[in-house]
Design a protein around this motif. Structure first.
Motif, PDB file in Angstrom:
ATOM      1  N   GLY A   1       0.819  -1.202   0.000  1.00  0.00           N
ATOM      2  CA  GLY A   1       0.000   0.000   0.000  1.00  0.00           C
ATOM      3  C   GLY A   1       0.855   1.254   0.000  1.00  0.00           C
ATOM      4  N   SER A   2       1.957   1.227   0.761  1.00  0.00           N
ATOM      5  CA  SER A   2       2.880   2.366   0.773  1.00  0.00           C
ATOM      6  C   SER A   2       3.431   2.608  -0.624  1.00  0.00           C
ATOM      7  CB  SER A   2       4.032   2.099   1.749  1.00  0.00           C
ATOM      8  OG  SER A   2       3.558   1.772   3.038  1.00  0.00           O
ATOM      9  N   ALA A   3       3.817   1.526  -1.294  1.00  0.00           N
ATOM     10  CA  ALA A   3       4.352   1.639  -2.657  1.00  0.00           C
ATOM     11  C   ALA A   3       3.306   2.221  -3.597  1.00  0.00           C
ATOM     12  CB  ALA A   3       4.820   0.275  -3.152  1.00  0.00           C
ATOM     13  N   PHE A   4       2.047   1.800  -3.438  1.00  0.00           N
ATOM     14  CA  PHE A   4       0.997   2.315  -4.316  1.00  0.00           C
ATOM     15  C   PHE A   4       0.771   3.804  -4.099  1.00  0.00           C
ATOM     16  CE2 PHE A   4      -3.448   3.557  -4.886  1.00  0.00           C
ATOM     17  CZ  PHE A   4      -3.541   3.401  -6.269  1.00  0.00           C
ATOM     18  N   VAL A   5       0.692   4.230  -2.848  1.00  0.00           N
ATOM     19  CA  VAL A   5       0.457   5.647  -2.551  1.00  0.00           C
ATOM     20  C   VAL A   5       1.583   6.499  -3.140  1.00  0.00           C
ATOM     21  CG1 VAL A   5       0.310   7.358  -0.701  1.00  0.00           C
ATOM     22  CG2 VAL A   5      -0.915   5.192  -0.492  1.00  0.00           C
ATOM     23  N   HIS A   6       2.823   6.023  -3.013  1.00  0.00           N
ATOM     24  CA  HIS A   6       3.957   6.767  -3.563  1.00  0.00           C
ATOM     25  C   HIS A   6       3.950   6.741  -5.092  1.00  0.00           C
ATOM     26  CE1 HIS A   6       6.522   7.997  -0.134  1.00  0.00           C
ATOM     27  NE2 HIS A   6       5.855   7.036   0.499  1.00  0.00           N
ATOM     28  N   ALA A   7       3.605   5.600  -5.674  1.00  0.00           N
ATOM     29  CA  ALA A   7       3.549   5.511  -7.144  1.00  0.00           C
ATOM     30  C   ALA A   7       2.513   6.486  -7.690  1.00  0.00           C
ATOM     31  CB  ALA A   7       3.225   4.085  -7.568  1.00  0.00           C
ATOM     32  N   MET A   8       1.372   6.568  -7.023  1.00  0.00           N
ATOM     33  CA  MET A   8       0.322   7.492  -7.425  1.00  0.00           C
ATOM     34  C   MET A   8       0.808   8.932  -7.344  1.00  0.00           C
ATOM     35  SD  MET A   8      -3.647   7.024  -6.171  1.00  0.00           S
ATOM     36  CE  MET A   8      -3.116   7.320  -4.516  1.00  0.00           C
ATOM     37  N   ALA A   9       1.460   9.249  -6.233  1.00  0.00           N
ATOM     38  CA  ALA A   9       1.904  10.628  -6.006  1.00  0.00           C
ATOM     39  C   ALA A   9       3.025  11.029  -6.956  1.00  0.00           C
ATOM     40  CB  ALA A   9       2.375  10.781  -4.562  1.00  0.00           C
ATOM     41  N   ASP A  10       3.853  10.059  -7.356  1.00  0.00           N
ATOM     42  CA  ASP A  10       5.037  10.349  -8.165  1.00  0.00           C
ATOM     43  C   ASP A  10       4.741  10.576  -9.637  1.00  0.00           C
ATOM     44  OD1 ASP A  10       6.629  10.156  -5.941  1.00  0.00           O
ATOM     45  OD2 ASP A  10       7.330   8.120  -6.349  1.00  0.00           O
ATOM     46  N   SER A  11       3.622  10.052 -10.122  1.00  0.00           N
ATOM     47  CA  SER A  11       3.383  10.025 -11.567  1.00  0.00           C
ATOM     48  C   SER A  11       2.167  10.851 -11.975  1.00  0.00           C
ATOM     49  CB  SER A  11       3.205   8.579 -12.046  1.00  0.00           C
ATOM     50  OG  SER A  11       2.892   8.543 -13.413  1.00  0.00           O
ATOM     51  N   LYS A  12       2.411  11.988 -12.603  1.00  0.00           N
ATOM     52  CA  LYS A  12       1.314  12.810 -13.118  1.00  0.00           C
ATOM     53  C   LYS A  12       0.561  12.077 -14.228  1.00  0.00           C
ATOM     54  CE  LYS A  12       1.836  16.521 -10.632  1.00  0.00           C
ATOM     55  NZ  LYS A  12       0.783  16.959  -9.673  1.00  0.00           N
ATOM     56  N   SER A  13       1.298  11.294 -15.016  1.00  0.00           N
ATOM     57  CA  SER A  13       0.647  10.583 -16.117  1.00  0.00           C
ATOM     58  C   SER A  13      -0.333   9.547 -15.585  1.00  0.00           C
ATOM     59  CB  SER A  13       1.686   9.923 -17.023  1.00  0.00           C
ATOM     60  OG  SER A  13       2.442   8.944 -16.316  1.00  0.00           O
ATOM     61  N   LEU A  14       0.036   8.830 -14.526  1.00  0.00           N
ATOM     62  CA  LEU A  14      -0.887   7.861 -13.940  1.00  0.00           C
ATOM     63  C   LEU A  14      -2.107   8.557 -13.354  1.00  0.00           C
ATOM     64  CD1 LEU A  14       1.471   5.309 -12.151  1.00  0.00           C
ATOM     65  CD2 LEU A  14       0.212   5.000 -14.280  1.00  0.00           C
TER      66      LEU A  14
ATOM     67  N   GLU B   1       7.179  13.176   4.526  1.00  0.00           N
ATOM     68  CA  GLU B   1       7.306  14.606   4.252  1.00  0.00           C
ATOM     69  C   GLU B   1       7.232  14.876   2.752  1.00  0.00           C
ATOM     70  OE1 GLU B   1      10.954  15.702   6.189  1.00  0.00           O
ATOM     71  OE2 GLU B   1       9.912  16.346   8.007  1.00  0.00           O
ATOM     72  N   GLN B   2       7.847  14.002   1.957  1.00  0.00           N
ATOM     73  CA  GLN B   2       7.794  14.144   0.504  1.00  0.00           C
ATOM     74  C   GLN B   2       6.355  13.930   0.003  1.00  0.00           C
ATOM     75  OE1 GLN B   2      10.675  11.459  -1.174  1.00  0.00           O
ATOM     76  NE2 GLN B   2      12.409  12.458  -0.148  1.00  0.00           N
ATOM     77  N   LEU B   3       5.659  12.958   0.601  1.00  0.00           N
ATOM     78  CA  LEU B   3       4.274  12.705   0.207  1.00  0.00           C
ATOM     79  C   LEU B   3       3.393  13.933   0.428  1.00  0.00           C
ATOM     80  CD1 LEU B   3       3.276   9.114   1.386  1.00  0.00           C
ATOM     81  CD2 LEU B   3       3.374   9.970  -0.947  1.00  0.00           C
ATOM     82  N   ILE B   4       3.569  14.568   1.566  1.00  0.00           N
ATOM     83  CA  ILE B   4       2.776  15.758   1.874  1.00  0.00           C
ATOM     84  C   ILE B   4       2.923  16.801   0.773  1.00  0.00           C
ATOM     85  CG2 ILE B   4       2.644  17.769   3.394  1.00  0.00           C
ATOM     86  CD1 ILE B   4       1.185  15.497   4.582  1.00  0.00           C
ATOM     87  N   LYS B   5       4.155  17.030   0.344  1.00  0.00           N
ATOM     88  CA  LYS B   5       4.414  18.019  -0.704  1.00  0.00           C
ATOM     89  C   LYS B   5       3.811  17.585  -2.035  1.00  0.00           C
ATOM     90  CE  LYS B   5       8.745  19.577   1.420  1.00  0.00           C
ATOM     91  NZ  LYS B   5      10.223  19.658   1.266  1.00  0.00           N
ATOM     92  N   LYS B   6       3.949  16.300  -2.361  1.00  0.00           N
ATOM     93  CA  LYS B   6       3.448  15.806  -3.644  1.00  0.00           C
ATOM     94  C   LYS B   6       1.926  15.825  -3.699  1.00  0.00           C
ATOM     95  CE  LYS B   6       7.496  12.897  -4.460  1.00  0.00           C
ATOM     96  NZ  LYS B   6       8.044  11.516  -4.452  1.00  0.00           N
ATOM     97  N   PHE B   7       1.292  15.516  -2.580  1.00  0.00           N
ATOM     98  CA  PHE B   7      -0.169  15.484  -2.573  1.00  0.00           C
ATOM     99  C   PHE B   7      -0.786  16.884  -2.590  1.00  0.00           C
ATOM    100  CE2 PHE B   7      -0.064  10.974  -1.916  1.00  0.00           C
ATOM    101  CZ  PHE B   7      -1.309  10.536  -2.351  1.00  0.00           C
ATOM    102  N   GLN B   8       0.005  17.904  -2.319  1.00  0.00           N
ATOM    103  CA  GLN B   8      -0.495  19.270  -2.461  1.00  0.00           C
ATOM    104  C   GLN B   8      -0.756  19.604  -3.923  1.00  0.00           C
ATOM    105  OE1 GLN B   8       2.514  21.598  -0.478  1.00  0.00           O
ATOM    106  NE2 GLN B   8       1.729  21.132   1.568  1.00  0.00           N
ATOM    107  N   LYS B   9      -0.086  18.880  -4.828  1.00  0.00           N
ATOM    108  CA  LYS B   9      -0.257  19.088  -6.264  1.00  0.00           C
ATOM    109  C   LYS B   9      -0.974  17.900  -6.916  1.00  0.00           C
ATOM    110  CE  LYS B   9       4.048  21.757  -6.498  1.00  0.00           C
ATOM    111  NZ  LYS B   9       5.390  21.846  -7.126  1.00  0.00           N
ATOM    112  N   PHE B  10      -1.522  17.033  -6.093  1.00  0.00           N
ATOM    113  CA  PHE B  10      -2.143  15.807  -6.588  1.00  0.00           C
ATOM    114  C   PHE B  10      -3.446  16.133  -7.317  1.00  0.00           C
ATOM    115  CE2 PHE B  10      -4.494  11.758  -5.940  1.00  0.00           C
ATOM    116  CZ  PHE B  10      -3.565  10.886  -6.484  1.00  0.00           C
ATOM    117  N   SER B  11      -3.605  15.589  -8.517  1.00  0.00           N
ATOM    118  CA  SER B  11      -4.789  15.889  -9.314  1.00  0.00           C
ATOM    119  C   SER B  11      -5.268  14.636 -10.036  1.00  0.00           C
ATOM    120  CB  SER B  11      -4.466  16.999 -10.326  1.00  0.00           C
ATOM    121  OG  SER B  11      -5.603  17.333 -11.084  1.00  0.00           O
ATOM    122  N   PRO B  12      -6.034  13.793  -9.360  1.00  0.00           N
ATOM    123  CA  PRO B  12      -6.474  12.527  -9.962  1.00  0.00           C
ATOM    124  C   PRO B  12      -7.559  12.728 -11.011  1.00  0.00           C
ATOM    125  CG  PRO B  12      -7.466  12.785  -7.812  1.00  0.00           C
ATOM    126  CD  PRO B  12      -6.515  13.934  -7.972  1.00  0.00           C
ATOM    127  N   ALA B  13      -7.723  11.722 -11.850  1.00  0.00           N
ATOM    128  CA  ALA B  13      -8.696  11.798 -12.946  1.00  0.00           C
ATOM    129  C   ALA B  13     -10.127  11.843 -12.427  1.00  0.00           C
ATOM    130  CB  ALA B  13      -8.510  10.597 -13.879  1.00  0.00           C
TER     131      ALA B  13
END
Length: 287
Positions: free
Chosen positions: A146-159, A199-211
């Motif tokens: 689950g940790s890997a999935f949350v990070h994969a989601m946050a890391d990839s704008k294309s996904l 801490e990195q997740l917090i920053k990435k999820f501030q720009k998170f924009s799911p479909a």
């Protein structure tokens, strides 16, 4: 004496190899019996990806898959292996398959953290989209999976743009590992985390924009009356809430008594609840 030692070592090595092969052997597929479908369940075109945690293998979701197929609730139609070098090998299809289950197996899943799984999982998701035209996908993930999935989601704008994740079920997933066991969620909110990944997740999820909207189901275990499943303190899982925004997320959580970390993907009650979350026609009550 030396021959006896070498002979014993050889037997142990062969046994270990056989065991590893069995642990990587995907669960058998059994198609849905279309003449015996359940009237209280939806049979959906959205497949479900089953992600194991650290050290997880084909055994992790074998009971879930076997149970659902026996009950004629879902069908495993695809197996994905990821080699230690990150090569993605796919067998099967999800095209025109109702309630399809995808069994994901990392061939070497004994890494020091979940960063390799994050990279591998990103590749898996891209393969599912690019080669198998998957644009909607439910997730069931255990522990570091689950940790890997949350990070994969946050890391990839294309996904985020290309795949919708209607339902994400996390089983004993640590999100902020900088929180100590025994600290309440309220108190932990006031402390500075030592988990740089969080801490990195917090920053990435501030720009998170799911479909589209994602509904997260955060399922946790408790042993001996404590707020931990023996491996992951519940407070570490609850920090998932800090990442989410009401514009694009809904959140539910549940804690199961007398349930350790492994039982989260084995207990009959939890498997029934996962089934209801994924396919029930009845709305679930928030916990």
């Amino acid at each position: 004496m030396k021959k006896w030692i070498w002979g014993s070592l050889g037997v142990i090595l062969i046994g270990a190899v056989i065991l590893q092969v069995l642990l990587l052997w995907g669960t058998s597929e059994q198609p849905l019996r279309t003449d015996n479908l359940h009237s209280n369940l939806e049979y959906s075109d959205v497949p479900t990806l089953l992600i194991p945690g650290w050290g997880g293998n084909a055994w992790t979701y074998r009971k879930l898959i076997t149970s659902y197929q026996k009950q004629n609730v879902a069908q495993k139609t695809m197996t994905i292996h990821v080699t230690p070098t990150g090569k993605v090998k796919v067998k099967g299809t999800v095209a025109k398959k109702k309630n399809a289950l995808i069994q994901l197996i990392f061939d070497w899943n004994y890494t020091k953290d979940y960063q390799p799984q994050t990279v591998w999982l990103t590749s898996v998701l891209k393969v599912l989209h690019d080669k198998y035209h998957v644009t909607r996908l439910n997730i069931v993930a255990h522990s570091w999976g689950g940790s890997a999935f949350v990070h994969a989601m946050a890391d990839s704008k294309s996904l985020q743009r290309e795949i919708s994740f209607p339902k994400v079920i996390l089983l004993g997933t640590p999100v902020d590992e900088g929180v100590d066991e025994g600290v309440s969620y309220t108190k932990a909110q006031k402390q500075k985390t030592t988990d740089q990944n969080y801490e990195q997740l917090i920053k990435k999820f501030q720009k998170f924009s799911p479909a589209s909207t994602i509904t997260f189901y955060n399922l946790m275990g408790s042993i001996d009356g404590e707020q931990t499943d023996g491996s992951v303190p519940n407070v570490q899982s609850m920090f998932l809430k800090n990442l989410l925004h009401s514009d694009w997320a809904r959140y539910y959580q549940a804690v199961y008594a007398n349930t350790d970390h492994t039982a989260l993907h084995q207990r009959k009650k939890i498997l029934e609840n996962i089934m209801q979350i994924l396919w029930s026609k009845r709305a679930l009550v928030q916990k």
